[in-house]
Design a protein around this motif. Structure first.
Motif, PDB file in Angstrom:
ATOM      1  N   GLU A 146       1.849   0.717  11.338  1.00 23.82           N
ATOM      2  CA  GLU A 146       0.564  -0.004  11.051  1.00 23.82           C
ATOM      3  C   GLU A 146       0.029  -0.102   9.524  1.00 23.82           C
ATOM      4  OE1 GLU A 146      -4.070  -0.250  12.396  1.00 23.82           O
ATOM      5  OE2 GLU A 146      -2.739   0.782  13.615  1.00 23.82           O
ATOM      6  N   VAL A 147       0.159  -1.093   8.912  1.00 25.98           N
ATOM      7  CA  VAL A 147      -0.379  -1.246   7.399  1.00 25.98           C
ATOM      8  C   VAL A 147      -1.508  -1.958   7.270  1.00 25.98           C
ATOM      9  CG1 VAL A 147       0.544  -1.506   5.096  1.00 25.98           C
ATOM     10  CG2 VAL A 147       1.959  -0.562   7.042  1.00 25.98           C
ATOM     11  N   ILE A 148      -2.557  -1.570   6.620  1.00 24.92           N
ATOM     12  CA  ILE A 148      -3.658  -2.242   6.149  1.00 24.92           C
ATOM     13  C   ILE A 148      -3.494  -2.505   4.714  1.00 24.92           C
ATOM     14  CG2 ILE A 148      -6.394  -2.431   6.001  1.00 24.92           C
ATOM     15  CD1 ILE A 148      -6.460  -0.169   8.161  1.00 24.92           C
ATOM     16  N   VAL A 149      -3.648  -4.004   4.465  1.00 29.25           N
ATOM     17  CA  VAL A 149      -3.256  -4.201   2.861  1.00 29.25           C
ATOM     18  C   VAL A 149      -4.467  -5.204   2.597  1.00 29.25           C
ATOM     19  CG1 VAL A 149      -0.876  -4.393   3.251  1.00 29.25           C
ATOM     20  CG2 VAL A 149      -2.132  -6.444   3.739  1.00 29.25           C
ATOM     21  N   VAL A 150      -4.700  -5.312   1.263  1.00 27.82           N
ATOM     22  CA  VAL A 150      -5.702  -6.280   0.821  1.00 27.82           C
ATOM     23  C   VAL A 150      -4.605  -6.951  -0.388  1.00 27.82           C
ATOM     24  CG1 VAL A 150      -7.453  -6.865  -0.933  1.00 27.82           C
ATOM     25  CG2 VAL A 150      -7.814  -4.975   0.906  1.00 27.82           C
ATOM     26  N   CYS A 151      -4.690  -8.562  -0.122  1.00 31.66           N
ATOM     27  CA  CYS A 151      -3.860  -9.435  -0.831  1.00 31.66           C
ATOM     28  C   CYS A 151      -4.606 -10.183  -1.861  1.00 31.66           C
ATOM     29  CB  CYS A 151      -3.259 -10.325  -0.039  1.00 31.66           C
ATOM     30  SG  CYS A 151      -2.055  -9.447   1.042  1.00 31.66           S
ATOM     31  N   GLU A 152      -4.002 -10.422  -3.081  1.00 31.22           N
ATOM     32  CA  GLU A 152      -4.472 -11.456  -4.164  1.00 31.22           C
ATOM     33  C   GLU A 152      -4.832 -12.733  -3.598  1.00 31.22           C
ATOM     34  OE1 GLU A 152      -1.787 -11.772  -7.353  1.00 31.22           O
ATOM     35  OE2 GLU A 152      -1.840  -9.409  -7.928  1.00 31.22           O
ATOM     36  N   GLY A 153      -6.092 -13.326  -3.706  1.00 31.94           N
ATOM     37  CA  GLY A 153      -6.433 -14.573  -3.320  1.00 31.94           C
ATOM     38  C   GLY A 153      -7.619 -14.275  -2.356  1.00 31.94           C
ATOM     39  N   ASP A 154      -7.625 -12.883  -1.663  1.00 36.44           N
ATOM     40  CA  ASP A 154      -8.403 -12.703  -0.737  1.00 36.44           C
ATOM     41  C   ASP A 154      -8.963 -11.217  -0.732  1.00 36.44           C
ATOM     42  OD1 ASP A 154     -10.324 -12.843   1.476  1.00 36.44           O
ATOM     43  OD2 ASP A 154      -8.927 -12.957   3.184  1.00 36.44           O
ATOM     44  N   PRO A 155      -9.425 -10.770  -2.011  1.00 37.83           N
ATOM     45  CA  PRO A 155      -9.588  -9.275  -2.125  1.00 37.83           C
ATOM     46  C   PRO A 155     -10.646  -8.774  -1.425  1.00 37.83           C
ATOM     47  CG  PRO A 155     -10.397 -10.635  -3.915  1.00 37.83           C
ATOM     48  CD  PRO A 155      -9.657 -11.205  -3.099  1.00 37.83           C
ATOM     49  N   GLN A 156     -11.519  -9.524  -0.915  1.00 35.17           N
ATOM     50  CA  GLN A 156     -12.668  -8.870  -0.167  1.00 35.17           C
ATOM     51  C   GLN A 156     -12.319  -8.607   1.261  1.00 35.17           C
ATOM     52  OE1 GLN A 156     -15.376  -8.190  -1.717  1.00 35.17           O
ATOM     53  NE2 GLN A 156     -14.064  -9.005  -3.494  1.00 35.17           N
ATOM     54  N   ASN A 157     -11.288  -9.138   1.957  1.00 35.51           N
ATOM     55  CA  ASN A 157     -11.022  -8.850   3.464  1.00 35.51           C
ATOM     56  C   ASN A 157      -9.311  -8.234   3.288  1.00 35.51           C
ATOM     57  OD1 ASN A 157     -13.005 -10.441   4.482  1.00 35.51           O
ATOM     58  ND2 ASN A 157     -12.287 -12.349   3.564  1.00 35.51           N
ATOM     59  N   SER A 158      -9.295  -7.126   4.301  1.00 30.11           N
ATOM     60  CA  SER A 158      -8.182  -6.536   4.642  1.00 30.11           C
ATOM     61  C   SER A 158      -7.317  -7.149   5.896  1.00 30.11           C
ATOM     62  CB  SER A 158      -8.745  -5.016   4.964  1.00 30.11           C
ATOM     63  OG  SER A 158      -9.422  -4.879   5.866  1.00 30.11           O
ATOM     64  N   THR A 159      -6.202  -6.937   5.779  1.00 27.47           N
ATOM     65  CA  THR A 159      -5.475  -7.608   6.931  1.00 27.47           C
ATOM     66  C   THR A 159      -4.485  -6.354   7.463  1.00 27.47           C
ATOM     67  OG1 THR A 159      -5.349  -9.952   5.874  1.00 27.47           O
ATOM     68  CG2 THR A 159      -3.716  -9.057   7.602  1.00 27.47           C
ATOM     69  N   THR A 160      -4.564  -6.137   8.830  1.00 26.35           N
ATOM     70  CA  THR A 160      -3.919  -5.154   9.527  1.00 26.35           C
ATOM     71  C   THR A 160      -2.489  -6.096   9.879  1.00 26.35           C
ATOM     72  OG1 THR A 160      -5.526  -4.085  10.150  1.00 26.35           O
ATOM     73  CG2 THR A 160      -3.472  -3.466  11.585  1.00 26.35           C
ATOM     74  N   LEU A 161      -1.492  -5.298   9.511  1.00 26.65           N
ATOM     75  CA  LEU A 161      -0.058  -5.808   9.600  1.00 26.65           C
ATOM     76  C   LEU A 161       0.746  -4.703  10.538  1.00 26.65           C
ATOM     77  CD1 LEU A 161       0.782  -7.539   6.329  1.00 26.65           C
ATOM     78  CD2 LEU A 161      -0.100  -8.824   8.434  1.00 26.65           C
ATOM     79  N   PHE A 162       1.883  -5.234  10.944  1.00 29.88           N
ATOM     80  CA  PHE A 162       2.839  -4.222  11.810  1.00 29.88           C
ATOM     81  C   PHE A 162       4.401  -4.620  11.407  1.00 29.88           C
ATOM     82  CE2 PHE A 162      -0.820  -4.989  14.296  1.00 29.88           C
ATOM     83  CZ  PHE A 162      -1.179  -3.782  14.646  1.00 29.88           C
ATOM     84  N   HIS A 163       5.048  -3.600  11.127  1.00 26.67           N
ATOM     85  CA  HIS A 163       6.279  -3.807  10.712  1.00 26.67           C
ATOM     86  C   HIS A 163       7.207  -2.430  11.220  1.00 26.67           C
ATOM     87  CE1 HIS A 163       7.000  -1.668   6.706  1.00 26.67           C
ATOM     88  NE2 HIS A 163       5.964  -1.192   7.360  1.00 26.67           N
ATOM     89  N   ARG A 164       8.505  -2.625  11.360  1.00 33.97           N
ATOM     90  CA  ARG A 164       9.338  -1.468  11.671  1.00 33.97           C
ATOM     91  C   ARG A 164      10.250  -1.016  10.731  1.00 33.97           C
ATOM     92  NH1 ARG A 164       8.775  -1.457  17.329  1.00 33.97           N
ATOM     93  NH2 ARG A 164       8.095  -3.425  18.388  1.00 33.97           N
ATOM     94  N   PRO A 165       9.936  -0.014   9.824  1.00 35.14           N
ATOM     95  CA  PRO A 165      10.640   0.360   8.684  1.00 35.14           C
ATOM     96  C   PRO A 165      11.356   1.414   9.358  1.00 35.14           C
ATOM     97  CG  PRO A 165       8.516   1.366   8.582  1.00 35.14           C
ATOM     98  CD  PRO A 165       8.462   0.356   9.844  1.00 35.14           C
ATOM     99  N   ALA A 166      12.399   2.065   8.639  1.00 33.21           N
ATOM    100  CA  ALA A 166      13.534   2.879   9.197  1.00 33.21           C
ATOM    101  C   ALA A 166      12.549   4.322   9.151  1.00 33.21           C
ATOM    102  CB  ALA A 166      14.539   3.237   8.446  1.00 33.21           C
ATOM    103  N   ARG A 167      11.954   4.425   8.044  1.00 29.57           N
ATOM    104  CA  ARG A 167      11.010   5.589   8.034  1.00 29.57           C
ATOM    105  C   ARG A 167      10.030   5.424   7.232  1.00 29.57           C
ATOM    106  NH1 ARG A 167      14.796   5.300   4.072  1.00 29.57           N
ATOM    107  NH2 ARG A 167      14.487   5.962   1.973  1.00 29.57           N
TER     108      ARG A 167
END
Length: 622
Positions: free
Chosen positions: A290-311
């Motif tokens: 689970e990764v919480i990121v802030v992206c350019e274009g919307d720096p005031q709001n964070s987004t929670t994302l999910f991915h499956r890395p090997a480590r």
């Protein structure tokens, strides 16, 4: 209110519910339920209080609807079924006056073969030492196992279970479910069960009913709910999901969006100094991050994302890029993008068999390869190498040197008679002699030459050179001499040409290496010196694949067979990528596959498939 029994209008239907409501003193438990439950395996999901138990109670006539009709479609009993229906309620419903063994013998038909007798079921559910005990002397886990074993012992045509094995420890829970799956498949038993576990539904069910506050919010195929859900709320029933609608389109690289949602394995979050997003926090759980990121274009709001890395690699403050992996939704939801767009492959005969049992477990084959004399080499998830002769008889077997933290995924017969195995989770290649003795090992954990993250496939060219594909955020193919000296590497992580998202099976043919690029849903072709040539099918309009895991070539007509993990089928093409036909689809019936991992072709053009999800080796004879 009406509960009726109908003669069957279709072999595939078990129940039909029309405008059903069920009340209780403080309100309504089920409201306006319109539902058909097919034969096969159906799961019922919902948060606590959603109405799962109430729905199952109606199906087994323990309760009656206040409005509407519940119709049970009955059929004549087959030779393998002695009664029509058996129920495991959430209270388990054990008989206090009978012992554990008597619970099974009282319901088990005397004529049943020993494999599924009362005595064998005691062994299968680890109840033999408890045979003389009574329910009041059992732990909750033991009682849960007994309730399920009794249901199977009845050999009913349909079994309904309310959160079965919920009290069983997680270490043994998968083994019991594997046995339930095997039993239902062999006995042609339909199963309806409730659960809170997305993993269980994805592994065992083909149909799912989702309830929320007494109403149905989804009823249909499991793959469609997983990959093409109607809403974020409904998507969450099968686990974490990324809502792409809240992310600016230009932030995500990769293929064109075909859905508002992306599951964790469909999104890759990659370290990139030029990335437009910054990591705020991470939580790695082993199979997902689970990764919480802030992206350019919307720096005031964070987004929670999910991915499956090997480590776990990401840290707070890292700049990252987001890549959406290629996904062909039409292939997930149906057999193809057009009703008659691809011819169906025909086989004269199908032979299938399980690998040998390992104690009470029935392991699954994960990889296979045909040798020069048509002997079949198989890797299974018990960490074993199995060798079958040309008549499909088990000739010999041996264990991998280590297998506690993970099982091997690729096997290759070398020109010098040795057997090379990709020991995936130990980051190495193990070389065996003909009898299974370790000759040498190649590699260690790392990203340098001769090191591996997760090696998965091995091929050898006529000159003796060895090629190894690997995944794990460092996807590539390495080339070695016959003696194991590093020569070169090609490929990297990504979605463009020469890039992989889970490099998988390979073949060598006519100076070319064909690599199954699983998560990018394609086959990439390179020269055996590492130069990218093309994606298979570029000149013929493309090859529609979903998660291709392995590839093989027949020895006479030079045609390719590709096994698709995601769509449970085989696709056959010529060397240009022109599709010649497909075979199969996701399921547990003959002619269907569940998450197949590997395939190979012998000198008679007979196709062998590692039908991993169904724990079978399948032989297709043209």
């Amino acid at each position: 209110m009406n509960i009726s029994t109908l003669s069957p209008k279709s072999e595939s239907l078990l129940w039909s519910l029309t405008d059903v409501s069920l009340n209780w003193a403080n309100g309504t438990r089920l409201t306006e339920i319109n539902l058909e439950i097919p034969a096969g395996v159906t799961s019922v999901m919902g948060y606590s209080g959603a109405g799962k138990t109430s729905l199952l109670n109606l199906l087994v006539k323990f309760e009656h609807p206040d409005r509407g009709t519940v119709s049970r479609i009955e059929e004549s009993l087959s030779a393998t079924n002695s009664v029509d229906l058996f129920w495991v309620p959430h209270t388990l419903g054990l008989w206090p006056q009978y012992t554990v063994l008597e619970h099974l013998t009282l319901v088990c038909p005397r004529s049943e073969r020993p494999h599924f007798s009362a005595e064998s079921l005691l062994d299968d559910f680890n109840l033999k030492a408890l045979a003389a005990k009574y329910p009041g002397q059992l732990s909750q886990g033991e009682a849960s196992r007994l309730a399920v074993a009794r249901a199977l012992a009845s050999h009913a045509r349909v079994i309904v279970m309310d959160e079965p094995l919920v009290h069983v420890d997680q270490a043994h829970w998968p083994a019991y479910w594997k046995f339930i799956h095997q039993f239902c498949q062999e006995q042609q038993t339909s199963l309806v069960f409730s659960t809170h576990s997305p993993e269980l539904v994805l592994e065992e069910a083909t149909h799912v009913v989702c309830l929320d506050q007494g109403r149905i919010v989804y009823a249909g195929d499991v793959p469609k709910l997983y990959y093409d859900p109607p809403s974020l709320q409904v998507a969450s029933y099968l686990g974490p999901v990324n809502d792409l609608s809240i992310i600016e389109a230009q932030v995500i690289a990769g293929s064109e969006r075909k859905s508002r949602f992306a599951r964790p394995e469909q999104l890759s979050i990659i370290n990139d100094d030029q990335g437009v997003c910054e990591v705020q926090a991470t939580k790695f759980s082993g199979v997902m991050e689970e990764v919480i990121v802030v992206c350019e274009g919307d720096p005031q709001n964070s987004t929670t994302l999910f991915h499956r890395p090997a480590r776990a690699k990401l840290q707070r403050g890292d700049r990252v890029s987001l890549r959406l992996l290629l996904l062909l939704l039409c292939l997930i939801i149906q057999a193809g993008c057009g009703p008659d767009s691809v011819p169906q492959l025909r086989f004269a005969e199908t032979i299938q068999w399980p690998v040998p049992a390992e104690g009470m477990k029935v392991p699954a084959p994960r990889s296979l390869n045909v040798g020069p004399d048509d002997e079949l080499y198989v890797l299974d998830n018990a960490g074993r190498v199995l060798v079958y002769d040309a008549e499909d008889q088990l000739d010999r077997q041996w264990k991998m040197p280590d297998y506690e933290i993970g099982k091997p995924e690729g096997i290759c017969l070398l020109k010098n008679g040795q057997i090379a195995v990709a020991d995936t989770h130990y980051h190495r290649i193990v070389f065996f002699d003909h009898q299974g003795n370790v000759v040498k090992m190649l590699g260690e954990y790392g990203e340098g030459p001769g090191q591996f993250i997760y090696p998965v496939s091995i091929v050898q060219d006529p000159a003796g050179h060895i090629y190894v594909s690997e995944y794990g955020d460092h996807d590539r193919v390495q080339k070695f001499s016959e003696q194991g000296d590093f020569l070169l590497e090609f490929g990297t992580v990504g979605t463009g040409p020469e890039e992989f998202q889970r490099a998988a099976g390979m073949i060598w043919h006519d100076g070319k290496i064909y690599v199954a690029d699983a998560a990018n849903n394609r086959i990439q072709i390179f020269s055996d010196e590492g130069t990218f040539l093309e994606t298979l099918g570029t000149k013929t309009g493309g090859v529609p694949l979903y998660y291709p895991y392995d590839i093989a070539i027949n020895r006479h007509q030079k045609q390719l067979y590709i096994v698709e993990y995601g769509s449970g089928r085989i696709t056959k093409t010529d060397l240009s990528g022109r599709v010649l036909g497909t075979y199969g689809g996701t399921g547990a019936n003959q002619g269907e596959f569940r998450t197949p991992w590997g395939l190979s072709v012998n000198s008679k053009d007979q196709v062998f498939v590692a039908d991993t999800g169904n724990r079978l080796i399948v032989k297709l004879i043209p």
